[in-house]
Enzyme design. Structure first.
Site, PDB file in Angstrom:
ATOM      1  N   CYS A   1      -8.229  -1.407   0.000  1.00 50.44           N
ATOM      2  CA  CYS A   1      -7.351  -0.086  -0.585  1.00 50.44           C
ATOM      3  C   CYS A   1      -7.912   0.411  -1.653  1.00 50.44           C
ATOM      4  CB  CYS A   1      -6.053  -0.700  -0.764  1.00 50.44           C
ATOM      5  SG  CYS A   1      -5.868  -1.541  -2.267  1.00 50.44           S
TER       6      CYS A   1
ATOM      7  N   HIS B   1       0.945  -1.324  -0.057  1.00 48.49           N
ATOM      8  CA  HIS B   1      -0.091   0.032   0.033  1.00 48.49           C
ATOM      9  C   HIS B   1       0.677   1.264   0.053  1.00 48.49           C
ATOM     10  CE1 HIS B   1      -3.829  -1.992   1.968  1.00 48.49           C
ATOM     11  NE2 HIS B   1      -3.431  -2.562   0.639  1.00 48.49           N
TER      12      HIS B   1
ATOM     13  N   ASP C   1      -4.133   3.641   1.969  1.00 45.81           N
ATOM     14  CA  ASP C   1      -5.436   3.779   3.003  1.00 45.81           C
ATOM     15  C   ASP C   1      -5.323   5.089   3.826  1.00 45.81           C
ATOM     16  OD1 ASP C   1      -5.655   1.258   2.329  1.00 45.81           O
ATOM     17  OD2 ASP C   1      -4.992   0.250   3.799  1.00 45.81           O
TER      18      ASP C   1
ATOM     19  N   LYS D   1     -14.467  -8.623   4.375  1.00 50.67           N
ATOM     20  CA  LYS D   1     -14.503  -7.987   3.074  1.00 50.67           C
ATOM     21  C   LYS D   1     -15.506  -8.342   2.407  1.00 50.67           C
ATOM     22  CE  LYS D   1      -9.520  -7.295   2.847  1.00 50.67           C
ATOM     23  NZ  LYS D   1      -8.105  -7.760   2.220  1.00 50.67           N
TER      24      LYS D   1
ATOM     25  N   GLU E   1      -3.210  -8.965  12.298  1.00 54.71           N
ATOM     26  CA  GLU E   1      -3.644  -9.820  11.153  1.00 54.71           C
ATOM     27  C   GLU E   1      -3.114 -10.083  10.335  1.00 54.71           C
ATOM     28  OE1 GLU E   1      -6.415  -6.670   9.341  1.00 54.71           O
ATOM     29  OE2 GLU E   1      -6.040  -7.593   7.159  1.00 54.71           O
TER      30      GLU E   1
ATOM     31  N   LYS F   1     -12.586  -1.268  10.249  1.00 57.64           N
ATOM     32  CA  LYS F   1     -10.949  -0.864   9.533  1.00 57.64           C
ATOM     33  C   LYS F   1     -11.415  -0.140   8.491  1.00 57.64           C
ATOM     34  CE  LYS F   1      -7.430  -3.448   7.394  1.00 57.64           C
ATOM     35  NZ  LYS F   1      -6.368  -4.333   7.443  1.00 57.64           N
TER      36      LYS F   1
ATOM     37  N   HIS G   1     -12.739  -2.008   4.977  1.00 55.71           N
ATOM     38  CA  HIS G   1     -12.664  -1.599   3.682  1.00 55.71           C
ATOM     39  C   HIS G   1     -11.818  -2.250   2.763  1.00 55.71           C
ATOM     40  CE1 HIS G   1      -8.587   0.874   4.515  1.00 55.71           C
ATOM     41  NE2 HIS G   1      -8.626  -0.245   5.117  1.00 55.71           N
TER      42      HIS G   1
HETATM   43  C1  2PG Z   1      -6.213  -5.402   4.035  1.00 52.80           C
HETATM   44  C2  2PG Z   1      -6.842  -4.482   3.115  1.00 52.80           C
HETATM   45  C3  2PG Z   1      -7.249  -3.297   3.487  1.00 52.80           C
HETATM   46  P1  2PG Z   1      -6.520  -4.800   0.594  1.00 52.80           P
HETATM   47  O1  2PG Z   1      -5.140  -6.181   3.642  1.00 52.80           O
HETATM   48  O2  2PG Z   1      -6.706  -5.575   5.228  1.00 52.80           O
HETATM   49  O3  2PG Z   1      -6.334  -2.315   4.005  1.00 52.80           O
HETATM   50  O4  2PG Z   1      -5.892  -4.311   2.011  1.00 52.80           O
HETATM   51  O5  2PG Z   1      -7.742  -3.966   0.021  1.00 52.80           O
HETATM   52  O6  2PG Z   1      -5.299  -4.334  -0.462  1.00 52.80           O
HETATM   53  O7  2PG Z   1      -6.578  -6.324   0.326  1.00 52.80           O
HETATM   54 MG    MG Z   2      -5.229  -7.621   5.794  1.00 56.12          MG
END
Ligand code: 2PG
Ligand code: MG
Length: 475
Positions: free
Chosen positions: A416, A200, A252, A386, A336, A437, A414
């Protein structure tokens, strides 16, 4: 048809009389508006059309937006997109034509909505979320939604959910709470991303995110204030120690100084928290996203530093030692993805130590089969939710139920690549997930989510409960 026949067919005289009587009973000061609203309520809502378009997400990459029309209004939703897209998550349909947005355009998904999905949903009641979602799942017929695209299906699912809430005349979070069969709604603790790295950000920090959780605040509004204050103190700390260039932000919204170790990042955050004066009331969390720097079975924390990369690999056991030490020294409440997404063994071992909550993101990909396996094997003890990895509101509710039944924590997340849609804020309240988050307390697509939580807290008034110290709740 004569005038009388028309009036009789629609029982118009009786309906108008009912509305007039209701206005008189209510002694309303604006009887015309009252009668108009009364008559509108007497008509049930049905979907009349679904119209999609391609818009850009926060990274400048195309995504899907939908306007779901009912006979009463238009309801809009758009879908996010992430950096990690794994084998087990629902498929985001992209056109793949390198000449258009470098292959990322979503014209096929848009077409699928405007033609096949729209046709299938016309006439349906938007309150019946499960029926709508299953109609799309049946139309798609594939396990991972690759025929219509999870991005197409989810956008419609969320828009329908908004239409359902409007028809019931309840806030979206209340409608979601009803759909999930839960009685209580809770304002989540925000996990603000304050330092960004990994995929990110373009700094040399391999770890994806360091987050802060104002668990000791009394209300969400106060949590947001503490989060913002800490973020701004951190800007000052980073400027002093790493120079102002370190205050550029990642996907982010987290700051992106060059940091040589996780400990160095935690020190910066600890110093910022200390400057706020709320010290022990703000906890820390980390999204290691370890898959991104796992080489075989080893971890290269220097993977983003060309001069150092490949020289100092850590084994999973070394990583566990590092986590143990850091958890003893800093107020870390969850980690995480501490290991590679296929490293079930070490994730399980680390969870078993009970040092902090272990959240499965890339490990689970919000996939119910992976969640079931993780529950069975006690591999982790919290789900990162997600919605776009699942593809419908109904299935998102089901996977949260799975996690809850196993007494896991749930973190609503959320992606990215975000949009101006704040659906996940209502979702986190309605499903009482305890934590959300949604990135830094900065950048419009992130603050959209936090600002919506402010509005929800205000609207719930005295009934608003902030999860606070009970953020792990599995009620
Ligand atoms: C994560 C997400 C959000 P991405 O890993 O938790 O920060 O990242 O949307 O790139 O999967
Ligand atoms: Mg993650």
């Amino acid at each position: 048809m004569s005038v009388q026949e028309y009036l009789d067919k629609h029982t118009l005289s009786r309906k108008i009389e009912d509305a007039v009587n209701a206005a008189v009973r209510a002694k309303t000061s604006d009887p015309v508006l009252f009668i108009a609203n009364h008559m509108k309520k007497a008509v049930s809502s049905v979907i009349t059309k679904v119209k999609a378009r391609q818009i850009l997400d926060s990274r400048g990459i195309p995504t899907v937006e939908v306007d779901l029309h009912t006979n009463k209004g238009v309801f809009r939703a758009s879908v996010p997109s992430g950096d990690s897209s794994g084998t087990y998550e629902a498929i985001e349909l992209r056109d793949g034509d390198k000449g258009m947005y470098l292959g990322n355009s979503v014209a096929k998904a848009v077409k699928n909505i405007n033609e096949r999905i729209s046709e299938a949903l016309i006439g349906m009641d938007p309150k019946l979320q499960a029926q709508i979602d299953h109609a799309m799942i049946d139309l798609d017929k594939t396990e991972k939604k690759n025929e219509l695209g999870a991005n197409a299906i989810l956008a419609v699912s969320i828009a329908a959910c908004k239409a359902g809430a409007a028809e019931k005349e309840v806030p979206l979070c209340k409608h979601l709470s009803d759909l999930s069969g839960r009685a209580n709604m809770t304002l989540p603790v925000p996990a603000f991303t304050v330092l960004s790295g990994g995929n990110h950000a373009s700094n040399n920090f391999a770890i994806q995110e360091i987050m802060i959780l104002p668990v000791g605040a009394s209300r969400f509004e106060e949590a947001l204030q503490w989060g913002s204050e800490t973020y701004h103190h951190l800007k000052a700390v980073v400027t002093e120690k790493n120079g102002s260039m370190g205050c550029n932000v990642g996907e982010d919204g987290g700051l992106t100084p060059d940091i040589s170790s996780l400990k160095e990042g935690l020190e910066l955050v600890k110093e910022a928290i200390n400057r706020t004066g709320y010290s022990d009331k703000i906890k820390i969390a980390i999204d290691v996203a370890a898959t991104n720097f796992c080489i075989g079975t080893k971890y290269d924390l220097d993977i983003k530093s060309p001069n150092k990369s490949g020289q100092n690999f850590k084994s999973a056991e070394d990583m566990i030692e590092m986590y143990k030490e850091l958890c003893a020294e800093y107020p870390i409440v969850f980690i995480e993805d501490p290991f590679d997404k296929e490293d079930w063994e070490h994730t399980k071992h680390f969870s078993g130590l009970g040092i902090c909550q272990v959240v499965g993101d890339d490990l689970l990909m919000s996939n119910s089969k992976r969640v079931e396996r993780a529950i069975q094997e006690s591999a982790c003890n919290a789900l990162l939710l997600k919605v776009n990895q699942i593809g419908t509101v109904t299935e998102a509710i089901e996977v949260v139920k799975l996690a809850r039944d196993a007494h896991w924590g749930v973190v609503t997340s959320h992606r990215c690549g975000e949009t101006e849609d704040s659906f996940i804020s209502d979702l986190s309240v309605g499903l009482a997930t305890g934590v959300i988050k949604a990135g830094a307390p900065c950048r419009g697509e992130r603050t959209m989510k936090y600002n919506q939580l402010l509005r929800i807290e205000e609207e719930l008034g005295e009934q608003a409960v902030y999860a606070g110290e009970d953020w792990r709740q599995t009620l």
